[in-house]
Scaffold this active site. Structure first.
Site, PDB file in Angstrom:
ATOM      1  N   HIS A  83       0.797  -0.922  -0.073  1.00 43.73           N
ATOM      2  CA  HIS A  83      -0.008  -0.001  -0.202  1.00 43.73           C
ATOM      3  C   HIS A  83       1.089   1.438  -0.055  1.00 43.73           C
ATOM      4  CE1 HIS A  83      -3.257   2.700   2.307  1.00 43.73           C
ATOM      5  NE2 HIS A  83      -3.912   2.642   0.569  1.00 43.73           N
ATOM      6  N   CYS A 112      -0.261   0.868   9.464  1.00 40.35           N
ATOM      7  CA  CYS A 112      -0.411   1.424   9.059  1.00 40.35           C
ATOM      8  C   CYS A 112      -1.964   1.803   8.983  1.00 40.35           C
ATOM      9  CB  CYS A 112       0.555   1.979   7.908  1.00 40.35           C
ATOM     10  SG  CYS A 112       2.246   2.356   8.522  1.00 40.35           S
ATOM     11  N   HIS A 113      -2.529   0.658   8.188  1.00 34.09           N
ATOM     12  CA  HIS A 113      -3.907   1.168   7.520  1.00 34.09           C
ATOM     13  C   HIS A 113      -3.968  -0.288   7.494  1.00 34.09           C
ATOM     14  CE1 HIS A 113      -1.626   4.115   5.136  1.00 34.09           C
ATOM     15  NE2 HIS A 113      -2.272   4.886   5.874  1.00 34.09           N
ATOM     16  N   GLY A 114      -4.069  -1.367   8.128  1.00 31.81           N
ATOM     17  CA  GLY A 114      -4.575  -2.818   8.920  1.00 31.81           C
ATOM     18  C   GLY A 114      -4.348  -3.706   7.630  1.00 31.81           C
TER      19      GLY A 114
END
Ligand code: FES
Length: 149
Positions: A83, A112-114
């Site tokens: 990502h 960071c964003h799972g």
């Protein structure tokens, strides 16, 4: 030469070491038989279970198999989320992990964003990371010596 030679003889099943290659963290994970047995059960949950996307960048020819590896028990991957480039954490223990359900079979979780990845670096569906983790070019010099790069 940018290649890095690594002695993996001390890595035990269920353990990971990290080496640096071209300024990137490269993980070498010894997978347990239980972790390997989990891989074929996950396909329906994964965004790209057969690692078809960006093959030339992400999955060398010799890693185009279920475990994305040369030897089933040894997984080599660049430890950078596809990502936005954070470094995912190990979540090797089966059971609940990082808010995931108790059928979690183990793998990696990007803080960071799972985004979540299985023990072959394959990304789960509906996560921000678009692709599986990169398997870097590598080869065995002997049973216990790996050359990355
Ligand atoms: Fe890993 Fe965003 S950088 S989920």
């Amino acid at each position: 030469g940018a290649a890095v030679e690594v002695d993996i003889s001390a890595v035990k099943p269920g353990e990971k070491i990290t080496v640096e290659w071209r300024g990137k963290p490269v993980w070498i994970v010894k997978r347990t038989p239980e972790q390997l047995a989990e891989l074929p059960k996950l396909d329906a949950l994964l965004a790209d279970p057969e690692s078809k996307r960006k093959q030339d960048e992400l999955t060398p020819v010799y890693a185009r198999n279920e475990g994305r590896s040369i030897k089933p028990e040894v997984f080599v991957a660049v430890g950078i989320c596809t990502h936005l480039g954070c470094s995912p954490s190990d979540k090797f223990q089966p059971g609940a992990a990082g808010g995931m359900s108790s059928d979690w079979g183990g793998g990696f979780l990007c803080p960071c964003h799972g985004s979540t990845f299985d023990m072959a670096g394959r990304v789960y569906k509906n996560k921000p990371a678009p692709d599986n983790l990169e398997v870097p070019p590598h080869m065995y010099l002997s049973d216990t010596r790996l050359l990355i790069g």
